[in-house]
Design an enzyme around this catalytic site. Structure first.
Site, PDB file in Angstrom:
ATOM      1  N   SER A 134       0.850  -1.188   0.000  1.00  0.00           N
ATOM      2  CA  SER A 134       0.000   0.000   0.000  1.00  0.00           C
ATOM      3  C   SER A 134       0.880   1.230   0.000  1.00  0.00           C
ATOM      4  CB  SER A 134      -0.889  -0.006   1.247  1.00  0.00           C
ATOM      5  OG  SER A 134      -1.464   1.253   1.481  1.00  0.00           O
ATOM      6  N   TYR A 189      -2.762  -1.356  10.374  1.00  0.00           N
ATOM      7  CA  TYR A 189      -2.648  -1.554   8.931  1.00  0.00           C
ATOM      8  C   TYR A 189      -1.280  -1.089   8.431  1.00  0.00           C
ATOM      9  CZ  TYR A 189      -3.835  -1.142   3.953  1.00  0.00           C
ATOM     10  OH  TYR A 189      -3.860  -1.250   2.576  1.00  0.00           O
ATOM     11  N   LYS A 244       1.870  -3.386   6.643  1.00  0.00           N
ATOM     12  CA  LYS A 244       2.455  -3.131   5.331  1.00  0.00           C
ATOM     13  C   LYS A 244       3.957  -2.903   5.428  1.00  0.00           C
ATOM     14  CE  LYS A 244      -1.420  -3.630   3.214  1.00  0.00           C
ATOM     15  NZ  LYS A 244      -1.674  -4.837   2.387  1.00  0.00           N
ATOM     16  N   THR A 286     -12.616  -0.673  -3.719  1.00  0.00           N
ATOM     17  CA  THR A 286     -12.839  -2.056  -3.306  1.00  0.00           C
ATOM     18  C   THR A 286     -13.632  -2.077  -2.003  1.00  0.00           C
ATOM     19  OG1 THR A 286     -10.875  -2.276  -1.885  1.00  0.00           O
ATOM     20  CG2 THR A 286     -10.557  -2.592  -4.252  1.00  0.00           C
TER      21      THR A 286
END
Length: 277
Positions: free
Chosen positions: A149, A162, A166, A197
């Site tokens: 990301s 998150y 990553k 998404t």
């Protein structure tokens, strides 16, 4: 449209495993590689979704596909699923570690279980799948494609778990790339920007429950099909790093060399949230 119109001999009959392939970028990747004649294996959590996609690939692209219900965070489940892949197809040419989840909550309000779940899926999921597929990938001089990301180099507010997952992916796969020098295996880290998404729609909040807020307005949002096409082209070229961020080089440069300016100018806009009052 018959897949031969799109066929590219580089991937004809190659075995491509896509995790989190039931929707979003994963589904778009499965369809794009099917257009090139690859045989597909899709991991996801919903068997009904998998069955529908497998039927679509057979009907519209005339390719062999297998859908396996598998939680990539479960090492034993991944081991069993990969064994089925090897028994059915004889090997793996490309592994696409796409499965992932996110959250929106401050560090202080995020329960430990949320950190553990995000890391279990985003980091350990990719680790589990890669460990099981690696002998076959080495034997076939294949590829590992890892969906990271923009937060891998430009952190986002209220995504501490998150962001950490990553960063961990980059540490793991950059090390693995070095260890596999000379093996013929290519590792490509992909850093998409904001994409339309279900990832943002299904974000967790601090207590681990799904968010009830609508997805945040992030400016320009890419389509899963455009991202999949860019990844497909990157796989053709066996790229090492593919940055598709909507904010392109600015976030990378500011975050690395001018962190205070990044925090003041870009970080709030990228995160789509105002700090709590």
């Amino acid at each position: 449209m018959h897949r031969k119109v799109f066929a590219n001999k580089v991937f004809e009959r190659k075995v491509v495993v896509v995790t989190g392939g039931g929707a979003g970028i994963g589904r778009a990747l499965a369809i794009r590689f099917a257009q090139a004649g690859a045989r597909l294996v899709i991991f996801d959590l919903q068997q009904e979704t998998l069955d529908s996609l497998v039927q679509h690939l057979a009907d519209h692209h005339n390719v062999e596909a297998l859908g396996l219900c598998c939680d990539v965070a479960d090492a034993l489940a991944v081991q069993a699923a990969m064994q089925r892949v090897l028994e059915r197809f004889g090997g793996i040419d490309i592994l696409i570690n796409n499965a992932g989840i996110t959250h929106r909550s401050t560090f202080a309000e995020t329960e430990l279980a949320v950190f553990q779940r995000v890391m279990a899926v985003n980091y350990f999921g990719a680790l589990h799948c890669t460990r099981e597929a690696l002998p076959s990938l080495i034997a076939r001089q294949g590829q590992v494609i890892v969906l990271s990301s923009l937060s891998g180099f430009a952190p986002l507010l209220y995504r501490s778990a998150y962001n950490a997952s990553k960063h961990a992916l980059h540490g793991l796969f950059e090390t693995l790339r070095f260890e596999l020098r000379g093996s013929g295996v290519n590792i490509m880290l992909v850093c998409p920007g904001f994409t339309a998404t279900d990832l943002r729609k299904n974000a967790l909040v601090g207590d681990g429950s799904p968010t009830r807020q609508p997805p945040l307005a992030m400016g320009k949002v890419a389509s899963p099909q455009d991202v999949a096409e860019a990844i497909y082209q990157g796989a053709l070229q066996r790229r090492r790093l593919l940055v598709l961020s909507n904010v392109d080089w600015r976030a990378r440069v500011l975050a690395r060399f001018f962190p205070r300016l990044f925090e003041r100018v870009l970080l709030p806009r990228l995160s789509g949230l105002r700090p709590p009052q």
